[in-house]
Design a protein around this motif. Structure first.
Motif, PDB file in Angstrom:
ATOM      1  N   ARG A 103       0.776  -1.272   0.040  1.00  0.00           N
ATOM      2  CA  ARG A 103       0.105   0.079  -0.136  1.00  0.00           C
ATOM      3  C   ARG A 103       0.903   1.283  -0.065  1.00  0.00           C
ATOM      4  NH1 ARG A 103      -2.918  -3.204  -1.293  1.00  0.00           N
ATOM      5  NH2 ARG A 103      -4.974  -3.790  -0.361  1.00  0.00           N
ATOM      6  N   ARG A 104       0.671   2.205  -0.668  1.00  0.00           N
ATOM      7  CA  ARG A 104       1.223   3.538  -0.782  1.00  0.00           C
ATOM      8  C   ARG A 104       0.926   4.428   0.345  1.00  0.00           C
ATOM      9  NH1 ARG A 104       0.617   7.388  -5.858  1.00  0.00           N
ATOM     10  NH2 ARG A 104       1.944   5.787  -7.157  1.00  0.00           N
ATOM     11  N   ASP A 105       1.249   3.975   1.649  1.00  0.00           N
ATOM     12  CA  ASP A 105       0.995   4.754   3.002  1.00  0.00           C
ATOM     13  C   ASP A 105       1.830   5.912   3.072  1.00  0.00           C
ATOM     14  OD1 ASP A 105       3.124   3.229   3.931  1.00  0.00           O
ATOM     15  OD2 ASP A 105       1.835   1.697   4.947  1.00  0.00           O
ATOM     16  N   GLN A 106       1.592   6.461   4.190  1.00  0.00           N
ATOM     17  CA  GLN A 106       2.465   7.539   4.607  1.00  0.00           C
ATOM     18  C   GLN A 106       3.939   7.083   4.744  1.00  0.00           C
ATOM     19  OE1 GLN A 106       1.511  10.947   4.513  1.00  0.00           O
ATOM     20  NE2 GLN A 106       3.245  10.940   4.639  1.00  0.00           N
ATOM     21  N   ALA A 107       4.254   6.076   5.232  1.00  0.00           N
ATOM     22  CA  ALA A 107       5.792   5.511   5.590  1.00  0.00           C
ATOM     23  C   ALA A 107       6.204   5.348   4.265  1.00  0.00           C
ATOM     24  CB  ALA A 107       5.640   3.974   6.182  1.00  0.00           C
ATOM     25  N   VAL A 108       5.577   4.675   3.223  1.00  0.00           N
ATOM     26  CA  VAL A 108       6.007   4.681   1.756  1.00  0.00           C
ATOM     27  C   VAL A 108       6.466   6.027   1.127  1.00  0.00           C
ATOM     28  CG1 VAL A 108       5.501   3.906  -0.654  1.00  0.00           C
ATOM     29  CG2 VAL A 108       5.031   2.302   1.289  1.00  0.00           C
ATOM     30  N   LEU A 109       5.490   6.929   1.407  1.00  0.00           N
ATOM     31  CA  LEU A 109       5.812   8.353   0.744  1.00  0.00           C
ATOM     32  C   LEU A 109       6.911   9.039   1.369  1.00  0.00           C
ATOM     33  CD1 LEU A 109       2.091   9.322   0.716  1.00  0.00           C
ATOM     34  CD2 LEU A 109       3.439   8.729  -1.162  1.00  0.00           C
ATOM     35  N   ASP A 110       7.085   9.025   2.859  1.00  0.00           N
ATOM     36  CA  ASP A 110       8.179   9.535   3.572  1.00  0.00           C
ATOM     37  C   ASP A 110       9.476   8.773   3.153  1.00  0.00           C
ATOM     38  OD1 ASP A 110       6.198  11.171   4.795  1.00  0.00           O
ATOM     39  OD2 ASP A 110       6.519   9.708   7.025  1.00  0.00           O
ATOM     40  N   ARG A 111       9.374   7.552   2.934  1.00  0.00           N
ATOM     41  CA  ARG A 111      10.844   6.749   2.480  1.00  0.00           C
ATOM     42  C   ARG A 111      11.030   7.232   1.240  1.00  0.00           C
ATOM     43  NH1 ARG A 111      15.374   4.781   3.901  1.00  0.00           N
ATOM     44  NH2 ARG A 111      16.286   3.043   3.061  1.00  0.00           N
ATOM     45  N   ILE A 112      10.337   7.429   0.436  1.00  0.00           N
ATOM     46  CA  ILE A 112      10.681   7.793  -1.111  1.00  0.00           C
ATOM     47  C   ILE A 112      11.190   9.340  -1.013  1.00  0.00           C
ATOM     48  CG2 ILE A 112       9.642   8.613  -3.427  1.00  0.00           C
ATOM     49  CD1 ILE A 112       7.598   6.138  -2.984  1.00  0.00           C
ATOM     50  N   GLU A 113      10.709  10.169  -0.108  1.00  0.00           N
ATOM     51  CA  GLU A 113      11.016  11.530  -0.163  1.00  0.00           C
ATOM     52  C   GLU A 113      12.366  11.414   0.567  1.00  0.00           C
ATOM     53  OE1 GLU A 113       9.516  15.565   2.002  1.00  0.00           O
ATOM     54  OE2 GLU A 113       8.106  14.457   0.793  1.00  0.00           O
ATOM     55  N   GLU A 114      12.511  10.867   1.402  1.00  0.00           N
ATOM     56  CA  GLU A 114      13.874  10.586   2.093  1.00  0.00           C
ATOM     57  C   GLU A 114      14.829  10.215   1.225  1.00  0.00           C
ATOM     58  OE1 GLU A 114      15.984   8.144   5.755  1.00  0.00           O
ATOM     59  OE2 GLU A 114      13.990   7.780   4.970  1.00  0.00           O
ATOM     60  N   ILE A 115      14.875   9.247   0.243  1.00  0.00           N
ATOM     61  CA  ILE A 115      15.571   8.627  -0.554  1.00  0.00           C
ATOM     62  C   ILE A 115      16.086   9.634  -1.716  1.00  0.00           C
ATOM     63  CG2 ILE A 115      16.406   6.960  -2.104  1.00  0.00           C
ATOM     64  CD1 ILE A 115      16.709   6.077   0.633  1.00  0.00           C
ATOM     65  N   ALA A 116      14.887  10.326  -2.121  1.00  0.00           N
ATOM     66  CA  ALA A 116      15.160  11.307  -3.187  1.00  0.00           C
ATOM     67  C   ALA A 116      15.964  12.539  -2.581  1.00  0.00           C
ATOM     68  CB  ALA A 116      13.640  11.763  -3.534  1.00  0.00           C
ATOM     69  N   GLU A 117      15.700  12.797  -1.446  1.00  0.00           N
ATOM     70  CA  GLU A 117      16.676  14.002  -1.057  1.00  0.00           C
ATOM     71  C   GLU A 117      18.039  13.589  -0.691  1.00  0.00           C
ATOM     72  OE1 GLU A 117      16.377  17.274   2.730  1.00  0.00           O
ATOM     73  OE2 GLU A 117      15.284  15.341   2.812  1.00  0.00           O
ATOM     74  N   PHE A 118      18.183  12.313  -0.548  1.00  0.00           N
ATOM     75  CA  PHE A 118      19.559  11.775  -0.474  1.00  0.00           C
ATOM     76  C   PHE A 118      20.198  11.737  -1.566  1.00  0.00           C
ATOM     77  CE2 PHE A 118      22.862   8.633   0.748  1.00  0.00           C
ATOM     78  CZ  PHE A 118      23.032   8.853   2.265  1.00  0.00           C
ATOM     79  N   VAL A 119      19.710  11.511  -2.823  1.00  0.00           N
ATOM     80  CA  VAL A 119      20.402  11.390  -3.658  1.00  0.00           C
ATOM     81  C   VAL A 119      20.150  12.742  -4.710  1.00  0.00           C
ATOM     82  CG1 VAL A 119      20.168   9.049  -4.054  1.00  0.00           C
ATOM     83  CG2 VAL A 119      18.584  10.058  -4.999  1.00  0.00           C
ATOM     84  N   PHE A 120      19.878  13.813  -4.031  1.00  0.00           N
ATOM     85  CA  PHE A 120      19.770  14.998  -4.735  1.00  0.00           C
ATOM     86  C   PHE A 120      18.726  15.132  -5.548  1.00  0.00           C
ATOM     87  CE2 PHE A 120      24.317  13.795  -4.653  1.00  0.00           C
ATOM     88  CZ  PHE A 120      24.552  14.344  -3.106  1.00  0.00           C
ATOM     89  N   LEU A 121      17.609  14.457  -5.439  1.00  0.00           N
ATOM     90  CA  LEU A 121      16.507  14.463  -6.636  1.00  0.00           C
ATOM     91  C   LEU A 121      14.950  14.804  -5.960  1.00  0.00           C
ATOM     92  CD1 LEU A 121      17.475  11.456  -8.700  1.00  0.00           C
ATOM     93  CD2 LEU A 121      17.650  13.684  -9.523  1.00  0.00           C
ATOM     94  N   LYS A 122      15.285  15.466  -4.745  1.00  0.00           N
ATOM     95  CA  LYS A 122      13.829  15.544  -4.085  1.00  0.00           C
ATOM     96  C   LYS A 122      13.119  16.644  -4.855  1.00  0.00           C
ATOM     97  CE  LYS A 122      11.971  17.580   0.263  1.00  0.00           C
ATOM     98  NZ  LYS A 122      12.189  18.053   1.708  1.00  0.00           N
TER      99      LYS A 122
END
Length: 255
Positions: free
Chosen positions: A128-147
């Motif tokens: 499920r695309r829950d808040q934990a999934v959304l937070d994880r995607i945003e965290e990784i995107a920021e980490f790799v300069f793609l937020k």
């Protein structure tokens, strides 16, 4: 007389132990009796001339190629007895030289597709695309300069950004060991600097093996360098040590 603590003479534990590794193709030894050891939170860079066996070593570790002889132990698990998908599930992730992303999808969608959904059909169906999934995607995107590019179609990213996205797709799976084949090939100078920053942050939680030809980049990231030549270790140690090794200068750096 007091006994020494049990750990006093305990052998050192490594994330990865490669010992006497050999693979032959039609009688040609692409990797020949190779041994090296990778520590926790280490960036190990493998360098050497073309045909030295560098990519073959990664193929052997991830199970894409089967060894003719020798051992590859990852956290006390023998990888030579495991299949490719089992090695991935054990915590070994690999990025190939050319980015293998879904260019028709956005950055967000690429990262979402890479999230582990369990090893069963029911695990995948229950995703499920829950808040934990959304937070994880945003965290990784920021980490790799793609937020700021989550909604960007991946096809229009720069070459360097595509490399970062693929690293992010690996990171979101949370491997203990990441293997990267020439991650800065084709990047601008600025992108190479940011990639060095990225890798130095990555190893706070994992170990990384990098194959690379860019010596400036190697100096920026390597804890230890292994120099391969004709499938064997020619030299090993700090970058300072190997670049001043006459054997390395003769067969690689001098050219």
């Amino acid at each position: 007389m007091n006994a020494l603590p049990a750990t006093e003479h305990a052998p050192k534990e490594f994330v990865l132990e490669v010992e006497a590794l050999t693979v032959s193709f039609d009688g040609f030894k692409a990797v020949d009796d190779l041994s090296f050891y990778v520590d926790e939170n280490e960036i190990r860079v493998i360098i050497g001339p073309n045909g030295a066996g560098k990519t073959t070593v990664l193929d052997l570790i991830c199970g894409r190629t089967k060894a003719s002889h020798g051992s590859i132990r990852f956290r006390d698990r023998e990888l030579t007895r495991m299949k490719e998908h089992e090695i991935v599930h054990a915590g070994v992730g690999r990025k190939f030289q050319n980015p293998t992303i879904y260019e028709e999808l956005t950055v967000f969608e690429n990262l979402e597709l890479s999230i582990p959904r369990g090893r069963t059909v029911f695990g995948a169906l229950g995703f499920r695309r829950d808040q934990a999934v959304l937070d994880r995607i945003e965290e990784i995107a920021e980490f790799v300069f793609l937020k700021d590019h989550l909604k960007t179609p991946s096809a229009i990213l720069s070459h360097g950004q595509k490399q970062w996205l693929e690293i992010g797709m690996l990171l979101i799976q949370d491997p203990s060991l990441m293997m990267l084949d020439e991650p800065v090939a084709g990047m601008s100078v600025g992108e190479r600097v940011k990639t060095a920053e990225l890798l130095n942050n990555i190893i706070k939680d994992r170990s990384v093996i990098v194959i690379e030809h860019d010596m400036k980049f190697v100096e920026d990231i390597a804890h230890r360098v292994t120099v391969l030549h004709q499938g064997k270790v020619l030299s090993e140690g700090s970058m300072e040590h190997v670049k001043n090794d006459p054997k390395v200068v003769e067969v690689y750096l001098g050219h």
